[in-house]
Design a protein around this motif. Structure first.
Motif, PDB file in Angstrom:
ATOM      1  N   THR A 162     -37.445   8.216 -12.255  1.00 17.59           N
ATOM      2  CA  THR A 162     -37.153   6.919 -11.639  1.00 17.59           C
ATOM      3  C   THR A 162     -36.952   5.809 -12.656  1.00 17.59           C
ATOM      4  N   GLY A 163     -37.483   5.994 -13.873  1.00 21.02           N
ATOM      5  CA  GLY A 163     -37.405   4.949 -14.882  1.00 21.02           C
ATOM      6  C   GLY A 163     -38.472   3.885 -14.724  1.00 21.02           C
TER       7      GLY A 163
ATOM      8  N   SER B  49     -29.616  15.245 -14.584  1.00 24.06           N
ATOM      9  CA  SER B  49     -28.657  14.202 -14.249  1.00 24.06           C
ATOM     10  C   SER B  49     -27.470  14.234 -15.176  1.00 24.06           C
TER      11      SER B  49
ATOM     12  N   GLU C 124     -25.529  -3.438 -20.306  1.00 21.16           N
ATOM     13  CA  GLU C 124     -26.666  -4.140 -19.725  1.00 21.16           C
ATOM     14  C   GLU C 124     -27.039  -5.352 -20.585  1.00 21.16           C
TER      15      GLU C 124
ATOM     16  N   LYS D  83     -36.315  -0.687 -16.557  1.00 27.53           N
ATOM     17  CA  LYS D  83     -35.536   0.460 -16.076  1.00 27.53           C
ATOM     18  C   LYS D  83     -34.315   0.689 -16.953  1.00 27.53           C
ATOM     19  N   ALA D  84     -33.670  -0.392 -17.396  1.00 25.50           N
ATOM     20  CA  ALA D  84     -32.494  -0.255 -18.264  1.00 25.50           C
ATOM     21  C   ALA D  84     -32.861   0.410 -19.575  1.00 25.50           C
TER      22      ALA D  84
ATOM     23  N   ASP E 196     -32.993   4.099 -18.824  1.00 28.16           N
ATOM     24  CA  ASP E 196     -31.650   4.627 -18.561  1.00 28.16           C
ATOM     25  C   ASP E 196     -30.844   4.749 -19.849  1.00 28.16           C
TER      26      ASP E 196
ATOM     27  N   LYS F 148     -32.103   7.657 -22.084  1.00 23.96           N
ATOM     28  CA  LYS F 148     -31.713   8.988 -21.605  1.00 23.96           C
ATOM     29  C   LYS F 148     -30.258   9.300 -21.922  1.00 23.96           C
ATOM     30  N   ARG F 149     -29.485   8.293 -22.311  1.00 29.09           N
ATOM     31  CA  ARG F 149     -28.093   8.536 -22.705  1.00 29.09           C
ATOM     32  C   ARG F 149     -27.962   8.847 -24.190  1.00 29.09           C
TER      33      ARG F 149
END
Length: 1196
Positions: free
Chosen positions: A432-433, A522, A703, A721-722, A725, A728-729
């Motif tokens: 969920t972050g 994901s 972002e 959360k950003a 995210d 994870k990239r």
């Protein structure tokens, strides 16, 4: 349908076809395997059929690649799936007259009777309608001819017992659709080559015994879909159940990677002929050969035509059935010409196994890399922690932001001095972050439950020798020529699309125990394409992680239908990650230390004060010295500095590490409430415009956030959360590290939490022995420490006097340095220290006396020597070498602090020393280091000065030391010195002979290699790219500023025009480069050549026994025909071939292991001189002499 194929007609594949054609981008050709049974849906044209296999998968095939089944295909007496060798084996012990009827495996228009008489004889007959032709006589049916041969001696003897399909006793395997779907794998890469994922003991003479991990060639599919006919490495043939074979994926195949990524990994090798095969991202379903050549990386698109593969459109080019066949062919040919008339050599495969390793491991020696692979076999842990770096200008609110992110209430805090580190202080939910609250207790320790779960998963790791289930699944992609499943077909196009898709999603897997290829949770965005990451973890210890398109992964999923092995300890450990925060001080005085701790394994928050304009000056109130040019900078300049630093020291992969823009003081913006949103957008947009034409812009993420540090915690949730995210990239996310390292990592965390700053290596060994799970070899413990050092968790140097010490808390060193340069008030209060402080302020001279007094006050005196050693090692300070003109020894009682050096003001006394005429032999032409990005990376020159200080004596005419932040003068030998300076966004060096004689080329050559090697090390602490070019400045008079010539290009062309003058003239390499590159140009008699270069090396160095690290580096610089060096050293051909077999597709490791055999056999006789002479004696061997010379230089 006249002369065609009627709907629902059964056809059989004449041959295996792996390559889809490129001329029909809208169509989807179905890869087929020889013997595969297909059903015609319709005929598209005279050349194209729409077919369907028995599992409702549709696609296109060429009519030339299939043939109708004959009337006997389904008869029990007709063996459709048999080979000559199988017939020999089956009939060898049978009674005379025993026979069988089968297809001719080479000619589908013929049938074969294999019969046992005195020996097994194979009779081939032409088919004629439903019968056969023999000796000019037509027989209307096969049974009628067999009947005649039974009653008459038509053949060698009369036929007797007829072996039929039902006599073979092949069982039906309850494994679903796997075998037939297996024939739809991406055979374009390896053709019919497969690898066994399990043992299969033969239960009759027709079955082939299969040994796990070995390779097999699939000859044909069988009418029974559960079986293949395969051939092993000993040329034995037989039936093999399909579920024990997976597609073989060669190590040189790197999956779907960008062109730029291929260039990045190939540029690390610098070995001519190193190659890889990749799936192209611009044309899905297409492939390219990427090869490293001396001047560039060449990309050769692979073309498909009528089911075969070529390297171009010319019909005269060789054609191949698979990429594996193409690669094997050109490795034998060694070179070919592309359509662009480029000569390409396909010599050394670049193994994805090595490129998949963490960057920190890839830069280590061969032994360390192999040890890392071995450790991974014992169990793996995924890296899912986040390092969050908070950077920005002084007073921007970084510390407050850091505390608010950790869940602390808003308070007025002072400025950070140095770096504040909060290790694993926060947890987050990976899926969920969402961040949990800050963790209680020590910031360094896992909670007990987390540690227990990590340890449990390690203890449950399967033994590497146990049976494993594997999935090497195959590839297919949406909208690609090999995708008959996912393409959206029209009513006139392929039929039964929905039913075929449904049948694929419900496949059950066989009873398998492990998964060799698994998809992550994901997808990862890659431009306008969706890319999924998955890993191939084969029994060959292939730990690579690849990226393929979503359609490709769907193909993988449906080809075998095997499911991922689920961990017994699937728990909160798989759901939670940890966040460590690094709060960097904004004062300029600390920027020299910041680069030491920048990491590519991080997400960066670049904090900018929204209450200030980008052109507003930010005064550095805490700068301890009175120096106007360092008292502050513009807001935009601070931001640009940080982006350049990140790009220089960490930016090996385009766009990584990621930078998120965060604006603070939102409540203090100079605008009305209703204008705030527009103000924020313009502020960030203006900043992005400042860097949009620079490569640093790639790091800035979409972002961006404007915050007020006083607001409630909920206002920070989008930013939190950003961060997850974006993390994870990143490329390093979810990488694997050896699981058995975890207990020792926790032990060191315990020591660190107890305020232990450093420990001895013996302490580390003892801590390992006390763990439940131990690292068994001391060499692996050293590897663990080197890896932890590389990622910034601790500081450890293996190869010098510090090898027995490990700094557990890097901040300790920063705090020690901070205490020295922020003690202005303390020094002003003590009259004895005032002149020492003034000398530090004015000349960057740090006296030993000042260090002792300050650290006595700070309580650091006890560890003074250790702290100073590490600060020297990190180039924060440097102990200069000074050789007076009278040659006397001078006791140096001070350090220089390169980051505090002032600008050179061009004092007249300094200018008068160095005024030799440019172009004379008394001085060399300027050698220039020009950075591809157009700017000198931040603090790089100061660090280079520090490196020069540690190696060369300062030149001090008249007792005056000349070193500044933009220039330094050093002694090379009693007669030569060199000037090293920055000018016009480049670094320049010139060698001068002080006794008015010719400059010695050997000195220039050695200096050039030292500076180049040092610069590469500074730029490549986390990466291996070298973003600079070496140029020579034209030394003719009357030149303009544009007088640079690229040395590499000049050496290649031998001469180049120079446009820097009023009249165009030609510059010759053998003239202008004769001093800097004496071994690369035609030299006059008596000057040093490659062969007599070794004579100038001291005998003690030449006779020194080579170390494993020496061999590791030298193995990286040998290329084509390296085997001749091994033969010269007395290594047998058999031994060389054994190394090649042991380390297939890993050339550097092959060379290293071969040289290691020489070292182990020769003992002390395996010295530098013997090895270098063996290389020199073989002129056909490609060698990078720069690396070899650097190895020798480092020894001396």
């Amino acid at each position: 349908m006249a002369n065609g194929f009627e709907p629902r007609t059964e056809v059989i594949a004449r041959q295996s076809v792996h390559a889809p054609p490129t001329n029909l981008d809208e169509e989807h050709f179905l890869p087929i395997i020889k013997g595969e049974l297909l059903t015609v849906i319709s005929q598209r044209s005279n050349q194209i059929l729409i077919v369907e296999n028995r599992y409702n998968i549709q696609g296109l095939v060429h009519t030339a690649h299939v043939q109708p089944t004959d009337i006997y295909f389904h008869e029990d007496f007709f063996l459709c799936d048999f080979t000559t060798r199988m017939a020999d084996k089956l009939l060898s012990d049978k009674a005379t007259g025993t026979f069988l009827l089968r297809y001719n495996s080479r000619d589908s228009e013929k049938i074969v009777i294999s019969a046992k008489f005195k020996t097994v004889i194979h009779y081939s007959f032409n088919k004629s309608g439903g019968g056969i032709e023999y000796n000019g006589i037509q027989y209307q049916s096969i049974p009628s001819f067999i009947n005649k041969c039974t009653n008459e001696k038509v053949l060698e003897g009369c036929l007797g017992n007829w072996l039929k399909q039902s006599d073979l006793n092949l069982p039906t395997l309850s494994i679903g659709n796997i075998v037939t779907l297996q024939s739809i794998q991406m055979r374009i890469v390896a053709g019919n080559v497969a690898v066994a994922i399990d043992d299969f003991p033969s239960f009759n003479m027709l079955c082939l015994s299969v040994v796990k991990k070995r390779q097999y060639t699939v000859i044909r599919a069988c009418k029974n879909p559960d079986w293949f006919i395969a051939r092993d490495e000993n040329d034995l043939e037989g039936y093999v159940p399909g579920y024990v074979l997976d597609c073989y994926i060669p190590q040189w195949f790197h999956g779907q990677i960008e062109r730029e990524e291929a260039e990045r990994v190939l540029n690390k090798t610098c070995r001519d002929g190193t190659f890889l095969i990749r799936e192209r991202t611009t044309k899905l379903g297409m492939y390219a050969l990427s090869v490293w050549c001396p001047d560039q990386v060449v990309h050769v698109p692979l073309a498909y035509c009528n089911g075969v593969i070529t390297t171009g459109a010319d019909p005269k080019l060789p054609h191949f059935s698979s990429i594996l066949e193409l690669v094997d062919h050109y490795k034998q040919e060694t070179r070919f010409w592309t359509s662009q008339e480029e000569c390409v050599r396909v010599l050394f495969p670049l193994s994805r196994k090595e490129t998949s390793l963490p960057e920190e491991i890839q830069q280590m020696d061969m032994e360390s890399i192999e040890m890392y692979f071995k450790a991974l076999k014992e169990g793996k842990e995924h890296v899912r922690d986040i390092r969050l770096m908070v950077i920005g200008h002084h007073g921007a609110g970084k510390t407050t932001l850091t505390e608010r992110l950790m869940g602390k209430p808003f308070t007025q805090v002072g400025s950070t001095n140095g770096i504040e580190i909060h290790v694993r202080q926060c947890q987050f939910n990976i899926k969920t972050g969402h961040w949990t609250k800050n963790r209680p207790g020590s910031a360094y320790l896992d909670d007990d439950e987390t540690h227990r779960l990590r340890l449990l998963r390690l203890l449950e790791s399967p033994d590497p020798d146990e049976d494993k289930s594997s999935v090497i699944e195959e590839f297919k992609r949406v909208g690609s020529p090999i995708d008959p499943i996912l393409h959206k077909s029209s009513s006139n196009d392929l039929s039964n699309h929905n039913s075929s898709s449904a049948s694929l999603t419900n496949l059950d897997s066989p009873t398998s125990k492990d998964v060799s290829m698994s998809m992550n949770d994901s997808p990862v965005s890659n431009g306008d394409k969706m890319v999924l990451s998955y890993e191939i973890d084969t029994d060959n210890n292939d730990i690579a992680r690849y990226k393929f398109s979503e359609g490709t992964l769907k193909m993988i999923e449906t080809t075998f239908g095997r499911r991922r092995h689920e961990s017994k300890t699937d728990s909160k450990l798989d759901r939670l990650g940890f966040i460590s925060m690094w709060d960097f001080a904004g004062q300029f005085i600390f920027y020299a230390t910041h680069q030491v701790f920048l990491s590519p394994r991080a997400v960066y928050l670049l904090v900018l004060d929204l209450s200030k304009g980008l052109d507003q000056f930010v005064e550095d109130e805490e700068y301890p010295f009175e120096c106007n040019d360092m008292q502050g900078r513009l807001v935009k300049d601070y931001g640009d500095f940080w982006l350049r630093s990140i790009h220089t020291f960490c930016g090996d992969v385009q766009g990584e590490p990621a930078v998120i823009l965060v604006g603070t003081h939102r409540n203090e913006m100079p605008c009305r409430e209703d204008e705030k949103e527009e103000y924020v957008e313009k502020f960030f947009d203006d900043f992005r415009k400042l860097v949009e034409n620079s490569p640093v812009a790639d790091h800035i993420q979409p972002e961006q956030f404007a915050i007020d540090n006083k607001l409630s915690d909920s206002e920070f949730e989008p930013l939190k959360k950003a961060v997850v995210d974006v993390a994870k990239r990143q490329k390093h996310w979810n990488q694997e590290i050896p699981a058995r390292w975890l207990p020792l990592e926790r032990s060191l965390s315990k020591l660190r939490s107890s305020d232990v700053k450093f420990v001895s290596l013996d302490d580390i060994l003892q801590a390992n022995q006390e763990n439940e799970v131990k690292i068994t070899e001391s060499e692996e413990i050293v590897l663990f420490l080197r890896y932890q050092h590389a990622i910034g968790s601790l500081i450890y140097y293996e190869d010098d006097e510090l090898s027995d010490k490990v700094v557990l808390d890097p901040q300790w060193i920063i705090d020690a340095f901070k205490s020295l340069i922020t003690c202005k008030k303390f020094c002003k209060l003590h009259s004895r220290l005032r002149p020492l402080w003034a000398e530090l302020q004015e000349k960057a001279v740090l006296k030993d006396e000042l260090i002792i007094e300050i650290w006595k006050e700070a309580g650091l005196t006890e560890n003074k020597d250790i702290l100073l050693s590490y600060m020297e090692k990190l180039d924060i300070i440097a102990r200069p070498k000074i050789v007076p003109e009278d040659g006397t020894n001078v006791q140096i009682d001070f350090y220089l602090v390169p980051s505090l050096l002032r600008n050179w003001q061009q004092e007249s006394c300094f200018q008068n020393v160095f005024q030799p005429s440019q172009g004379s032999k008394l001085c060399s032409p300027y050698l220039c280091f020009v950075f591809d990005e157009g700017f000198i990376p931040p603090m790089i020159f100061q660090r280079m000065l520090g490196a020069c200080l540690s190696r060369y004596a300062l030149f001090s005419p008249g007792g005056e030391v000349h070193i500044y932040c933009n220039i330094g003068i050093f002694k090379l030998d009693p007669c030569h010195c060199f000037v090293f300076k920055t000018e016009n966004s480049m670094m320049k060096v010139q060698v001068i002979n002080m006794v008015k004689e010719k400059v010695k080329p050997a000195l220039c050559d050695k200096l050039r290699r030292f500076l180049t090697n040092q610069l590469e090390r500074e730029l490549c602490r986390y990466q291996q790219s070298t973003p600079f070019s070496i140029c020579i400045e034209c030394d003719s008079p009357d030149k303009s500023t544009n007088s640079l010539l690229n040395c590499k290009e000049l050496l290649k062309q031998e001469k180049l025009p120079c446009y820097a003058h009023t009249n165009l003239h030609v510059v010759y390499a053998d003239v202008i480069l004769s001093q800097w590159y004496p071994d690369y140009v035609d030299l006059h008699n008596g000057q040093m050549t490659q062969h007599n270069w070794l004579d100038g090396v001291p005998m003690v160095i030449r006779k020194r026994e080579v170390t494993q690290k020496d061999l590791s580096r030298i193995s990286q610089c040998l290329g084509f025909n390296w085997e001749f060096v091994a033969i010269e050293l007395g290594i047998s051909h058999v031994s060389i071939q054994q190394s090649k077999m042991d380390y297939k597709d890993r050339t550097a490791m092959q060379i290293y292991q071969t040289l290691l055999k020489w070292k182990n056999r020769s003992g002390h006789l395996a010295n530098i001189e013997t090895l270098v002479k063996a290389i020199q004696e073989n002129q056909s061997v490609e060698v990078n002499w720069e690396i070899i010379k650097n190895v020798v230089d480092q020894i001396s």
